[in-house]
Design a protein around this motif. Structure first.
Motif, PDB file in Angstrom:
ATOM      1  N   ARG A  54       0.821  -1.218   0.000  1.00  0.00           N
ATOM      2  CA  ARG A  54       0.000   0.000   0.000  1.00  0.00           C
ATOM      3  C   ARG A  54       0.853   1.266   0.000  1.00  0.00           C
ATOM      4  O   ARG A  54       0.569   2.232   0.700  1.00  0.00           O
ATOM      5  CB  ARG A  54      -0.968   0.014   1.192  1.00  0.00           C
ATOM      6  N   LEU A  55       1.885   1.254  -0.831  1.00  0.00           N
ATOM      7  CA  LEU A  55       2.737   2.441  -0.945  1.00  0.00           C
ATOM      8  C   LEU A  55       3.446   2.466  -2.293  1.00  0.00           C
ATOM      9  O   LEU A  55       3.474   1.474  -3.016  1.00  0.00           O
ATOM     10  CB  LEU A  55       3.760   2.495   0.202  1.00  0.00           C
ATOM     11  N   ILE A  56       4.015   3.633  -2.604  1.00  0.00           N
ATOM     12  CA  ILE A  56       4.826   3.826  -3.812  1.00  0.00           C
ATOM     13  C   ILE A  56       6.233   4.193  -3.365  1.00  0.00           C
ATOM     14  O   ILE A  56       6.418   5.113  -2.561  1.00  0.00           O
ATOM     15  CB  ILE A  56       4.245   4.945  -4.695  1.00  0.00           C
ATOM     16  N   SER A  57       7.215   3.473  -3.874  1.00  0.00           N
ATOM     17  CA  SER A  57       8.609   3.796  -3.601  1.00  0.00           C
ATOM     18  C   SER A  57       9.148   4.637  -4.755  1.00  0.00           C
ATOM     19  O   SER A  57       9.122   4.199  -5.905  1.00  0.00           O
ATOM     20  CB  SER A  57       9.458   2.529  -3.465  1.00  0.00           C
ATOM     21  N   VAL A  58       9.598   5.843  -4.446  1.00  0.00           N
ATOM     22  CA  VAL A  58      10.253   6.692  -5.437  1.00  0.00           C
ATOM     23  C   VAL A  58      11.757   6.546  -5.212  1.00  0.00           C
ATOM     24  O   VAL A  58      12.274   6.919  -4.153  1.00  0.00           O
ATOM     25  CB  VAL A  58       9.821   8.163  -5.312  1.00  0.00           C
ATOM     26  N   CYS A  59      12.447   5.981  -6.189  1.00  0.00           N
ATOM     27  CA  CYS A  59      13.853   5.586  -6.011  1.00  0.00           C
ATOM     28  C   CYS A  59      14.782   6.491  -6.815  1.00  0.00           C
ATOM     29  O   CYS A  59      14.471   6.870  -7.943  1.00  0.00           O
ATOM     30  CB  CYS A  59      14.042   4.136  -6.447  1.00  0.00           C
TER      31      CYS A  59
ATOM     32  N   LYS B  33       2.631   7.052   1.010  1.00  0.00           N
ATOM     33  CA  LYS B  33       1.721   6.090   1.639  1.00  0.00           C
ATOM     34  C   LYS B  33       0.251   6.522   1.662  1.00  0.00           C
ATOM     35  O   LYS B  33      -0.628   5.709   1.403  1.00  0.00           O
ATOM     36  CB  LYS B  33       2.171   5.817   3.076  1.00  0.00           C
ATOM     37  N   LYS B  34      -0.012   7.754   2.036  1.00  0.00           N
ATOM     38  CA  LYS B  34      -1.406   8.168   2.243  1.00  0.00           C
ATOM     39  C   LYS B  34      -1.989   8.757   0.975  1.00  0.00           C
ATOM     40  O   LYS B  34      -1.293   9.453   0.229  1.00  0.00           O
ATOM     41  CB  LYS B  34      -1.467   9.191   3.379  1.00  0.00           C
ATOM     42  N   PRO B  35      -3.306   8.503   0.731  1.00  0.00           N
ATOM     43  CA  PRO B  35      -4.249   7.674   1.487  1.00  0.00           C
ATOM     44  C   PRO B  35      -4.475   6.306   0.823  1.00  0.00           C
ATOM     45  O   PRO B  35      -5.629   5.866   0.698  1.00  0.00           O
ATOM     46  CB  PRO B  35      -5.513   8.518   1.453  1.00  0.00           C
ATOM     47  N   ILE B  36      -3.433   5.652   0.369  1.00  0.00           N
ATOM     48  CA  ILE B  36      -3.555   4.384  -0.359  1.00  0.00           C
ATOM     49  C   ILE B  36      -4.087   3.297   0.575  1.00  0.00           C
ATOM     50  O   ILE B  36      -3.563   3.102   1.665  1.00  0.00           O
ATOM     51  CB  ILE B  36      -2.199   3.966  -0.953  1.00  0.00           C
ATOM     52  N   ARG B  37      -5.106   2.566   0.103  1.00  0.00           N
ATOM     53  CA  ARG B  37      -5.751   1.553   0.937  1.00  0.00           C
ATOM     54  C   ARG B  37      -5.477   0.127   0.472  1.00  0.00           C
ATOM     55  O   ARG B  37      -5.872  -0.818   1.158  1.00  0.00           O
ATOM     56  CB  ARG B  37      -7.274   1.787   0.943  1.00  0.00           C
ATOM     57  N   SER B  38      -4.858  -0.042  -0.675  1.00  0.00           N
ATOM     58  CA  SER B  38      -4.663  -1.396  -1.191  1.00  0.00           C
ATOM     59  C   SER B  38      -3.500  -1.415  -2.176  1.00  0.00           C
ATOM     60  O   SER B  38      -2.788  -0.425  -2.343  1.00  0.00           O
ATOM     61  CB  SER B  38      -5.954  -1.902  -1.857  1.00  0.00           C
ATOM     62  N   THR B  39      -3.320  -2.549  -2.866  1.00  0.00           N
ATOM     63  CA  THR B  39      -2.176  -2.763  -3.754  1.00  0.00           C
ATOM     64  C   THR B  39      -2.137  -1.768  -4.907  1.00  0.00           C
ATOM     65  O   THR B  39      -3.160  -1.515  -5.547  1.00  0.00           O
ATOM     66  CB  THR B  39      -2.220  -4.194  -4.321  1.00  0.00           C
ATOM     67  N   ILE B  40      -0.947  -1.238  -5.171  1.00  0.00           N
ATOM     68  CA  ILE B  40      -0.735  -0.401  -6.349  1.00  0.00           C
ATOM     69  C   ILE B  40      -0.538  -1.324  -7.552  1.00  0.00           C
ATOM     70  O   ILE B  40       0.347  -2.176  -7.560  1.00  0.00           O
ATOM     71  CB  ILE B  40       0.501   0.502  -6.184  1.00  0.00           C
TER      72      ILE B  40
END
Length: 372
Positions: A124-129, A144-151
């Motif tokens: 439930r997050l996005i990694s910016v690398c 992270k917010k407000p993601i509630r499920s799989t990207i």
């Protein structure tokens, strides 16, 4: 094999293709044949030859992307890892990325400037690398917010700052991926003026409750398109106060979408057919045409009684009969669509086929078709 409007390649012996990507000049392609390995092919005349097998992941690879600026590959997989691959004298060399996630990495995309990439995952997050030169490694920041499920999908705005994400919580969102450590402060866009890292710029739902399988920014960055598991396609125009238009299709769900111009979108999915949609300056969204023109094969004229007799004697039915073949080039779901420069797109399928579609040839083959 192929025709004027498309070229069909079976590079992996009909094994499903999970994901694929092209290099900058379209002379190489990297794809995952539903395994832990990524195959890299090079074009040799009219055919493709296997150049390398990238073996580093411990579980199935779910995403791959090729930077047009740095010529580096990135891969991510169900083993919760991502790798940056650089071409050296001894071949492709991997470098582990510190994702800091505890669920599968599901999708990955380079920013247009090649300085960073975004990874979606089941945590439930996005990694910016981005690359930290001081310690000589790839590190990540989390949205992270407000993601509630799989990207399930990510895409970058042309300015390499904004990130679109589609997830299984039925939402499409636009975030700021501005990393102050490596880039200058971004200028204002139609999506907003203030863009600190992780800022939620916009959030959309088509109201139908379908997982958002794919998202795509238009070339100008002013429009966003996404497709959902409720067989819908939606487009918003940030220049027009984020007016949203949605079409519910009477076909199986679409799995991938890509803007090929500011007014044309190509999609595909479980229906095995690529579709062209139009979105004009008045925010009208419409299905323009099917892109797959398949010539009808002559039927052998086998009667229903003959089929039952064959089933009774051999306990099988001859599936080579035209009645058992789909009237599309892809014989299974389209898993992903990628652009091949400005001249066309490629579709990868669960049937193991990789098909490249040429816009000019399609316009010649289909009466009245215009892909703007």
């Amino acid at each position: 094999m192929g025709s004027r409007d498309k070229e069909v390649h079976n590079l992996v012996d009909s094994v499903p293709i999970t994901c694929h990507t092209w290099n900058a000049d379209m002379t190489q392609i990297a794809l995952c044949p539903n395994s832990t390995v990524v195959n890299v092919y090079r074009k040799a005349g009219s055919s493709w030859s296997l150049e390398a097998e990238l073996k580093q992941h411990g579980q199935r690879v779910l995403g791959v992307d090729w930077s047009a600026t740095s010529n580096q590959l990135v891969t991510c997989g169900a083993d919760r890892n991502a790798y940056v691959w650089s071409k050296g004298k001894s071949g492709w060399e991997p470098q582990l990325v510190l994702l800091r996630i505890n669920r599968a990495a599901t999708c990955i995309r380079w920013s247009p400037d090649g300085k960073k990439f975004a990874v979606g995952c089941g945590a439930r997050l996005i990694s910016v690398c981005y690359f930290e030169e001081e310690h000589d490694w790839w590190v990540s920041k989390h949205i992270k917010k407000p993601i509630r499920s799989t990207i399930l999908s990510v895409d970058w705005h042309p300015n390499s700052v904004l990130i679109a994400a589609g997830s299984s919580d039925f939402k499409a969102r636009v975030y700021s991926g501005y990393v102050k450590e490596i880039e200058e402060k971004p200028t204002a866009t139609v999506w907003g003026k203030k863009m600190p890292f992780g800022q939620l710029m916009a959030e959309f739902s088509n109201g139908g409750g379908g997982w958002v399988h794919s998202v795509s920014f238009s070339p100008s960055g002013n429009k966003l398109c996404w497709v959902g598991h409720d067989s819908s396609i939606s487009v918003v125009n940030a220049e027009h106060d984020c007016v949203m238009k949605t079409l519910k299709m009477e076909v199986l769900p679409l799995m991938s979408c890509v803007f090929v111009s500011d007014s044309s979108i190509i999609t595909g999915g479980h229906d095995c057919m690529p579709y062209l949609f139009g979105h004009d300056d008045n925010d009208r969204l419409s299905m323009v045409n099917k892109l797959d023109v398949v010539k009808e094969k002559a039927s052998a004229g086998v009667s229903a009684m003959d089929k039952f007799r064959s089933l009774d004697k051999k306990a099988t039915v001859d599936t080579s009969d035209a009645a058992f073949q789909l009237r599309t080039t892809h014989q299974n779901s389209i898993t992903e669509i990628r652009t091949t420069g400005r001249t066309g797109v490629s579709t990868a399928g669960a049937d193991g086929l990789l098909i490249t579609w040429n816009f000019k040839s399609l316009e010649s083959a289909i009466a009245g078709l215009r892909i703007a």
